[in-house]
Design a protein around this motif. Structure first.
Motif, PDB file in Angstrom:
ATOM      1  N   GLY A  84      61.277  30.760 -37.181  1.00 59.55           N
ATOM      2  CA  GLY A  84      60.877  30.552 -35.797  1.00 59.55           C
ATOM      3  C   GLY A  84      61.143  31.813 -35.003  1.00 59.55           C
ATOM      4  O   GLY A  84      62.251  32.345 -35.023  1.00 59.55           O
ATOM      5  N   LEU A  85      60.125  32.329 -34.316  1.00 60.75           N
ATOM      6  CA  LEU A  85      60.240  33.535 -33.511  1.00 60.75           C
ATOM      7  C   LEU A  85      59.908  33.189 -32.067  1.00 60.75           C
ATOM      8  O   LEU A  85      58.893  32.520 -31.806  1.00 60.75           O
ATOM      9  CB  LEU A  85      59.276  34.612 -34.016  1.00 60.75           C
ATOM     10  N   GLU A  86      60.721  33.633 -31.122  1.00 62.69           N
ATOM     11  CA  GLU A  86      60.446  33.311 -29.732  1.00 62.69           C
ATOM     12  C   GLU A  86      61.026  34.364 -28.800  1.00 62.69           C
ATOM     13  O   GLU A  86      61.896  35.150 -29.179  1.00 62.69           O
ATOM     14  CB  GLU A  86      60.999  31.932 -29.373  1.00 62.69           C
ATOM     15  N   GLY A  87      60.511  34.372 -27.574  1.00 60.50           N
ATOM     16  CA  GLY A  87      60.960  35.318 -26.580  1.00 60.50           C
ATOM     17  C   GLY A  87      59.827  36.210 -26.110  1.00 60.50           C
ATOM     18  O   GLY A  87      58.668  35.796 -26.031  1.00 60.50           O
ATOM     19  N   ARG A  88      60.162  37.466 -25.839  1.00 58.29           N
ATOM     20  CA  ARG A  88      59.175  38.434 -25.369  1.00 58.29           C
ATOM     21  C   ARG A  88      59.241  39.669 -26.258  1.00 58.29           C
ATOM     22  O   ARG A  88      60.308  40.253 -26.447  1.00 58.29           O
ATOM     23  CB  ARG A  88      59.412  38.818 -23.911  1.00 58.29           C
ATOM     24  N   GLY A  89      58.099  40.069 -26.780  1.00 57.64           N
ATOM     25  CA  GLY A  89      58.055  41.249 -27.632  1.00 57.64           C
ATOM     26  C   GLY A  89      56.981  41.130 -28.692  1.00 57.64           C
ATOM     27  O   GLY A  89      56.331  40.099 -28.845  1.00 57.64           O
ATOM     28  N   LYS A  90      56.815  42.195 -29.467  1.00 59.18           N
ATOM     29  CA  LYS A  90      55.778  42.263 -30.487  1.00 59.18           C
ATOM     30  C   LYS A  90      56.289  41.722 -31.821  1.00 59.18           C
ATOM     31  O   LYS A  90      57.428  41.957 -32.218  1.00 59.18           O
ATOM     32  CB  LYS A  90      55.324  43.708 -30.687  1.00 59.18           C
ATOM     33  N   VAL A  91      55.401  40.997 -32.501  1.00 56.25           N
ATOM     34  CA  VAL A  91      55.664  40.479 -33.843  1.00 56.25           C
ATOM     35  C   VAL A  91      54.463  40.834 -34.708  1.00 56.25           C
ATOM     36  O   VAL A  91      53.316  40.650 -34.290  1.00 56.25           O
ATOM     37  CB  VAL A  91      55.847  38.944 -33.828  1.00 56.25           C
ATOM     38  N   ALA A  92      54.697  41.361 -35.901  1.00 56.93           N
ATOM     39  CA  ALA A  92      53.614  41.652 -36.844  1.00 56.93           C
ATOM     40  C   ALA A  92      53.720  40.692 -38.012  1.00 56.93           C
ATOM     41  O   ALA A  92      54.770  40.596 -38.651  1.00 56.93           O
ATOM     42  CB  ALA A  92      53.693  43.095 -37.333  1.00 56.93           C
TER      43      ALA A  92
END
Length: 226
Positions: A144-152
């Motif tokens: 699980g990825l969350e918040g503000r920012g870039k994900v590849a």
């Protein structure tokens, strides 16, 4: 045409001087990172870099004891490495296609093996699909990825995004499912009978069922298929 002079080949394949955010696509299968501090990436994904960049393996307690025990239990998410410094970093994962997502306070759940890199401002955790434990040998754990920012994230070939709407559930093959919007909670639908155990079933005995409002990303490839 696949025949070139040396100079033609260099011009065609050399990195182009373009304006990038922190994350940018050098090609569909190579992530270019304009590094001026640090990022997290999949261990072994670095293919080249320019400048002063150092690489550190994820520490055992880097993200807390609770997450360390989850990783030890699930063997999920692969190992992460920290790239620190200033320069240009190139990442890839076995030629898989790369998609950059810009999280703006959003949450997305991704198959652990399909996370290539993310900025340190993005929080992450490991999730277990408890309701299906014992039904499948793999695919029970996701990131699980969350918040503000870039994900590849990576996919085999072109991904397909399916919208999930109230009253219109979407069903997917677990081995082809890459990611979904984080507030969705997939359930598993089974269609097992005596034909399944005799090896005469359709091969589609287990599906993931998504209901609510969101999206699901799938790929035209069965992860882990032989």
């Amino acid at each position: 045409m696949s025949e070139y002079s040396i100079q033609e080949f260099i011009q065609k394949t050399m990195n182009k001087e373009k304006q990038y955010d922190t994350f940018g696509l050098e090609t569909d299968r190579i992530l270019r990172v304009e590094l001026d501090d640090l990022i997290w990436s999949k261990m072994g994904s670095m293919i080249a870099y320019e400048g002063d960049i150092r690489f550190e393996r994820e520490g055992m307690l880097e993200h807390g004891a609770n997450r360390m025990f989850k990783k030890a239990f699930t063997n999920e998410g692969n190992e992460l490495m920290k790239a620190k410094g200033n320069g240009i970093l190139y990442l890839s994962d076995q030629g898989k296609k790369i998609t950059i997502l810009d999280l703006l306070g959003d949450k997305i759940t991704v198959n652990g093996d399909d996370v290539l890199a993310f900025e340190p401002s993005v929080d992450w955790d490991i999730h277990m699909m408890r309701k299906v434990a014992g039904m499948m040998s793999g695919g029970l754990f996701n990131i699980g990825l969350e918040g503000r920012g870039k994900v590849a994230i990576t996919t085999h070939y072109e991904p397909l995004t399916l919208l999930v709407e109230p009253g219109k559930p979407v069903f997917t093959d677990p081995s082809a499912t890459v990611a979904w919007s984080g507030h969705l909670e997939p359930k598993f639908k089974t269609d097992m009978n005596y034909r399944t155990f005799l090896g005469r079933g359709s091969g589609e005995s287990i599906q993931m069922a998504f209901e609510g409002n969101g999206f699901v990303i799938v790929q035209p490839y069965f992860e882990g298929a032989k």
